[in-house]
Design an enzyme around this catalytic site. Structure first.
Site, PDB file in Angstrom:
ATOM      1  N   VAL A  41      -0.804  34.979  27.845  1.00  0.00           N
ATOM      2  CA  VAL A  41       0.179  35.549  26.923  1.00  0.00           C
ATOM      3  C   VAL A  41      -0.123  35.083  25.504  1.00  0.00           C
ATOM      4  O   VAL A  41      -0.935  34.190  25.284  1.00  0.00           O
ATOM      5  CB  VAL A  41       1.624  35.154  27.322  1.00  0.00           C
ATOM      6  CG1 VAL A  41       2.037  35.837  28.614  1.00  0.00           C
ATOM      7  CG2 VAL A  41       1.759  33.636  27.468  1.00  0.00           C
ATOM      8  N   CYS A  86       5.072   8.360  10.482  1.00  0.00           N
ATOM      9  CA  CYS A  86       4.576   7.066  10.969  1.00  0.00           C
ATOM     10  C   CYS A  86       3.469   6.541  10.039  1.00  0.00           C
ATOM     11  O   CYS A  86       3.749   6.102   8.929  1.00  0.00           O
ATOM     12  CB  CYS A  86       4.109   7.201  12.415  1.00  0.00           C
ATOM     13  SG  CYS A  86       3.865   5.626  13.271  1.00  0.00           S
ATOM     14  N   GLY A 140       1.477   8.241   8.355  1.00  0.00           N
ATOM     15  CA  GLY A 140       1.514   9.078   7.155  1.00  0.00           C
ATOM     16  C   GLY A 140       2.518   8.591   6.134  1.00  0.00           C
ATOM     17  O   GLY A 140       2.307   8.729   4.921  1.00  0.00           O
ATOM     18  N   HIS A 179       8.919   9.455  14.952  1.00  0.00           N
ATOM     19  CA  HIS A 179       8.203  10.678  15.331  1.00  0.00           C
ATOM     20  C   HIS A 179       9.207  11.788  15.644  1.00  0.00           C
ATOM     21  O   HIS A 179       9.539  12.021  16.817  1.00  0.00           O
ATOM     22  CB  HIS A 179       7.309  10.414  16.541  1.00  0.00           C
ATOM     23  CG  HIS A 179       6.106   9.589  16.234  1.00  0.00           C
ATOM     24  ND1 HIS A 179       4.896  10.140  15.883  1.00  0.00           N
ATOM     25  CD2 HIS A 179       5.933   8.238  16.192  1.00  0.00           C
ATOM     26  CE1 HIS A 179       4.023   9.174  15.660  1.00  0.00           C
ATOM     27  NE2 HIS A 179       4.627   8.008  15.826  1.00  0.00           N
ATOM     28  N   GLU A 198       8.831  14.897  15.776  1.00  0.00           N
ATOM     29  CA  GLU A 198       8.280  16.001  16.566  1.00  0.00           C
ATOM     30  C   GLU A 198       8.618  15.866  18.053  1.00  0.00           C
ATOM     31  O   GLU A 198       8.659  16.870  18.781  1.00  0.00           O
ATOM     32  CB  GLU A 198       6.760  16.092  16.383  1.00  0.00           C
ATOM     33  CG  GLU A 198       5.940  14.977  16.995  1.00  0.00           C
ATOM     34  CD  GLU A 198       5.729  13.780  16.092  1.00  0.00           C
ATOM     35  OE1 GLU A 198       4.771  13.022  16.331  1.00  0.00           O
ATOM     36  OE2 GLU A 198       6.527  13.599  15.152  1.00  0.00           O
TER      37      GLU A 198
END
Length: 543
Positions: free
Chosen positions: A240, A380, A382, A515, A517
């Protein structure tokens, strides 16, 4: 009593057992069932925490501080149920527990063997804590035939006999390769994979066949005949255009109906898939585009940033735009001017990482974003590099650096030696082990009222986010950095550990020690990613 669905894989690895498990869990959930997903990993590491991202991909961290397989991220994103350390186990962890018991004398002098001791430990793990669930989906890592996986296959073979009749179903995920010169899909690899599975006592109930095209009726009939499954149980798992289309595609192929039939359960109501359809509508018909540069260390292995990629996609879904990713190896900026690489992008994201390689390149990326007013998101490592950049170029601390890279006169970033987890004091030292010694899991952060990050979180003054780090920004430099515009807008509740930094006079420049994300979902995009993509949309109109 819970029913168990065991998902195995064959022919080749990386077929997507984790996604298949997550999609099936979502389909059963959409029918009103309560589901739990668990992962059995056959490798000998205790957990993936010290494994190279190039070998294993992302380490997914749970609220309770477990370092787990990235598939648990799929489970969370598709079902919304937070995973825990009890949802993932490895051969290494099982052996450690058994050897600890043996040394303690728990086995009363018995000879410790794979059968029954290892297999019993696996079964106990699978069965534990499932009283509140209708279905437990258990994914076995690797492929059938792997020597490391044999104890797990033996354990799930035994479980079908241990459980009441019609309380266990085996799904085997396999590949149907298309041979252009022959102009046909080949079923022989699947037949051999099932033969291998049957040789160890497991007869699959359902075949989930990965393919890039429709499976002809004759091939379905052949697979059913030679693999000893009903023809209706040969499920087409077509490729897909995006992973959030998988649940609907599998439903249309009949997977969830076939699973219920295998359990002897009459289909009560069709699954409610409108929310998935709405997500796919936004993914397939965006109203704009933004380009985000990911300046990282492991850009050659996209799975190292799996949750990050999905969280950026969620930010795009929230803003009805397509997010294009420009992957940049940070070491390049140590030799070349970042401008030609970054002038066209609408946002710069520097993700987490470890070690000195590429660090100076990340610092230069942060400098470019600050000076050019490009939205910057530091996660983090970064965030730490953004703080070092500010110390060097705004405050004038030329020797500013991290002790992670070696001794330094100006330790802007240093090893955490102690921190609070609830009411308990955690302690670490430079000489300690690497595995399981970081600040892991969910920790609270107090936000400055009126700060940009507080606004992003809807005016909240306290949040909880997942962490995975052993180095931290040094608060001894806080006042000097704030005098030059870099505000510490989030701290641990005791005020000791910096959690968030931001520039008030920048369009969007936020660094976070945690984090975010790991907590983003397609139906609940993380506010930081939604806000970052929104800022990138504004910037895209200025380029």
């Amino acid at each position: 009593m819970a029913r168990y669905i065991f998902i195995t894989g064959g022919v080749v690895s990386s077929l997507g057992k984790g996604l298949a498990s997550a999609a099936l869990g979502a389909l059963l959930q959409a029918r009103g069932y309560k589901v739990r997903l668990r992962k059995l990993d056959p490798y000998l590491n205790l957990d993936p925490g010290t494994m190279s991202p190039y070998q294993h991909g992302e380490v997914f961290v749970t609220d309770d501080g477990a370092e787990t397989d990235l598939d648990l991220g799929h489970y969370e994103r598709f079902t919304g149920r937070p995973a825990t350390k009890a949802d993932n186990i490895t051969t290494g962890r099982i052996y450690q527990d058994i050897i600890t018991k043996e040394r303690r004398g728990d086995y009363l002098g018995a000879t410790i063997q794979v059968v029954p001791h290892v297999t019993n430990a696996i079964k106990e793990f699978v069965l534990d804590g499932n009283d509140d669930y209708d279905f437990v989906l258990v994914e076995i890592g690797g492929t059938v035939g792997d020597i490391e996986g044999l104890p797990f296959f033996e354990a799930i073979r035994q479980l079908k006999n241990d459980l009441p009749r019609d309380h266990a179903v085996y799904i085997h995920l396999t590949l149907l390769p298309y041979i252009p010169s022959a102009g046909e899909l080949k079923t022989k690899p699947t037949q051999h994979s099932v033969k291998e599975l049957r040789s160890i006592g497991i007869q699959p109930d359902i075949l989930l066949c990965r393919t890039d095209r429709e499976i002809p009726k004759e091939e379905r009939r052949k697979l059913g005949l030679f693999c000893n499954v009903r023809e209706s149980a040969v499920i087409e798992a077509r490729d897909v255009d995006n992973i959030y289309a998988v649940p609907e595609a599998y439903h249309n192929a009949g997977l969830d109906d076939e699973v219920l039939a295998a359990f002897g359960i009459a289909s009560r109501i069709p699954p409610e898939l409108r929310s998935w359809q709405q997500i796919n509508e936004r993914v397939r018909n965006p109203e704009g585009n933004v380009t985000i540069a990911i300046v990282g260390k492991y850009t050659g292995m996209k799975d190292a940033y799996k949750s990050l990629i999905e969280a950026l996609s969620h930010g795009g879904i929230a803003n009805k735009v397509k997010v294009n990713l420009d992957w940049i190896e940070s070491e390049i900026f140590e030799k070349e001017d970042p401008a030609p690489f970054l002038e066209h992008v609408n946002g710069i994201l520097v993700p987490g990482g470890f070690g000195q390689r590429g660090a100076e390149g990340k610092i230069r990326a942060a400098q470019f974003a600050r000076e050019r007013d490009v939205p910057y998101f530091g996660i983090c490592f970064g965030m730490q590099m953004a703080v070092i950049e500010a110390a060097r170029n705004l405050v004038g601390i030329e020797d500013a650096n991290s002790t992670e890279f070696g001794p330094t006169k100006e330790p802007l970033v240093g090893l955490m030696t102690e921190w609070l987890r609830g009411n308990e004091l955690e302690k670490r030292s430079q000489a300690g082990d690497l595995g399981g010694t970081m600040r892991l899991g969910a920790y609270p952060a107090a936000l400055n009222r009126g700060s940009r990050v507080s606004q992003v979180y809807g005016g909240a003054t306290e949040i909880s986010e997942r962490h995975r780090h052993r180095y931290e920004v040094n608060t001894a430099y806080k006042d000097r950095l704030e005098q030059h515009g870099l505000k510490f807008s989030g701290l641990s509740p005791d005020g000791v550990l910096p959690e968030i930094v931001e520039y008030e006079d920048h369009p969007w420049f936020i660094g976070v020690q945690f984090h975010p994300e790991l907590k983003s979902r397609p139906f609940e995009p993380h506010p930081l990613f939604a806000s970052f993509i929104q800022a990138a949309m504004v910037q895209s109109r200025l380029v």
